[in-house]
Design a protein around this motif. Structure first.
Motif, PDB file in Angstrom:
ATOM      1  N   ASP A   1      32.625  78.669  45.351  1.00  0.00           N
ATOM      2  CA  ASP A   1      32.520  79.076  43.757  1.00  0.00           C
ATOM      3  C   ASP A   1      32.787  79.787  42.819  1.00  0.00           C
ATOM      4  O   ASP A   1      33.673  80.606  43.416  1.00  0.00           O
ATOM      5  N   ILE A   2      32.436  79.767  41.284  1.00  0.00           N
ATOM      6  CA  ILE A   2      33.029  80.192  40.539  1.00  0.00           C
ATOM      7  C   ILE A   2      32.279  80.555  39.625  1.00  0.00           C
ATOM      8  O   ILE A   2      31.430  80.356  38.569  1.00  0.00           O
TER       9      ILE A   2
ATOM     10  N   VAL B   1      32.926  81.857  35.088  1.00  0.00           N
ATOM     11  CA  VAL B   1      33.800  82.629  34.679  1.00  0.00           C
ATOM     12  C   VAL B   1      32.914  83.057  33.193  1.00  0.00           C
ATOM     13  O   VAL B   1      31.682  83.110  32.704  1.00  0.00           O
TER      14      VAL B   1
ATOM     15  N   VAL C   1      38.851  76.616  36.037  1.00  0.00           N
ATOM     16  CA  VAL C   1      37.202  75.937  36.064  1.00  0.00           C
ATOM     17  C   VAL C   1      38.680  74.298  35.764  1.00  0.00           C
ATOM     18  O   VAL C   1      37.229  73.665  36.871  1.00  0.00           O
TER      19      VAL C   1
ATOM     20  N   ALA D   1      38.489  73.946  40.365  1.00  0.00           N
ATOM     21  CA  ALA D   1      36.671  74.561  40.901  1.00  0.00           C
ATOM     22  C   ALA D   1      36.119  73.103  40.465  1.00  0.00           C
ATOM     23  O   ALA D   1      35.668  72.450  41.393  1.00  0.00           O
TER      24      ALA D   1
ATOM     25  N   THR E   1      29.937  76.184  39.470  1.00  0.00           N
ATOM     26  CA  THR E   1      30.212  77.279  38.639  1.00  0.00           C
ATOM     27  C   THR E   1      28.650  77.649  37.748  1.00  0.00           C
ATOM     28  O   THR E   1      27.726  76.580  37.520  1.00  0.00           O
TER      29      THR E   1
ATOM     30  N   THR F   1      28.579  80.561  33.355  1.00  0.00           N
ATOM     31  CA  THR F   1      29.447  81.386  33.198  1.00  0.00           C
ATOM     32  C   THR F   1      28.468  82.227  32.764  1.00  0.00           C
ATOM     33  O   THR F   1      26.987  82.265  33.021  1.00  0.00           O
TER      34      THR F   1
ATOM     35  N   TRP G   1      27.329  73.544  32.675  1.00  0.00           N
ATOM     36  CA  TRP G   1      26.736  74.761  33.430  1.00  0.00           C
ATOM     37  C   TRP G   1      25.577  75.961  33.796  1.00  0.00           C
ATOM     38  O   TRP G   1      26.299  75.917  32.125  1.00  0.00           O
TER      39      TRP G   1
END
Length: 151
Positions: free
Chosen positions: A58-59, A61, A77, A80, A87, A89, A104
């Motif tokens: 997962d990411i 941001v 991003v 990913a 994702t 933020t 997202w």
């Protein structure tokens, strides 16, 4: 689950707090500030980021008004997104998101980190038992729907 924390250097305090929240709920994360092996620029740094991003599931941001000046956040991003990596933020402040991040889920408080992890685990469990043949993209889309409802 292992979460890559993408951020601009000026947002280091927020990135550290996110890492701390994840560690408290026993979720692994990658934060470049905690990585003493980074010594290169250019291709070596790009390869290092790619390898660590590929090692994550997962990411998150970190977004602030300064993020739009980052060269690395859009790169991370984009990497990913190619993997259809879940994702979200984390809005450091009331910031206008760039178009590429509008879609997202948006985390606004540190308590939203736990909601993210719980929603992700719930969707993983659901898909593991019911939808084994469903694509990663469809699973990720369902995760976004679940998380957005919880936020």
């Amino acid at each position: 689950m292992r979460i890559f924390i993408s951020h601009k250097l000026e947002d280091v305090a927020t990135a550290n707090l996110i890492a701390k929240e994840l560690q408290e709920i026993k979720v692994e994360c990658y934060l470049d500030l905690l990585d003493n092996s980074i010594t290169e620029n250019g291709k070596a740094l790009t390869d290092h980021i790619r390898a660590n991003l590929n090692d994550c599931t997962d990411i998150i941001v970190v977004m602030s008004n300064i993020t739009r000046f980052s060269q690395w956040v859009p790169f991370e991003v984009g990497m990913a997104a190619q993997k259809d990596m879940p994702t979200a933020t984390f809005l450091k402040e009331d910031v206008s998101l760039p178009d590429f991040l509008q879609y997202w889920p948006r985390l606004k408080r540190y308590t939203d980190i736990k909601k993210y992890v719980l929603a992700r685990n719930d969707v993983d469990r659901e898909y593991r038992f019911i939808y084994e043949s469903v694509s990663q993209q469809r699973k990720t889309e369902h995760f976004y729907d679940v998380l957005k409802q919880r936020l």
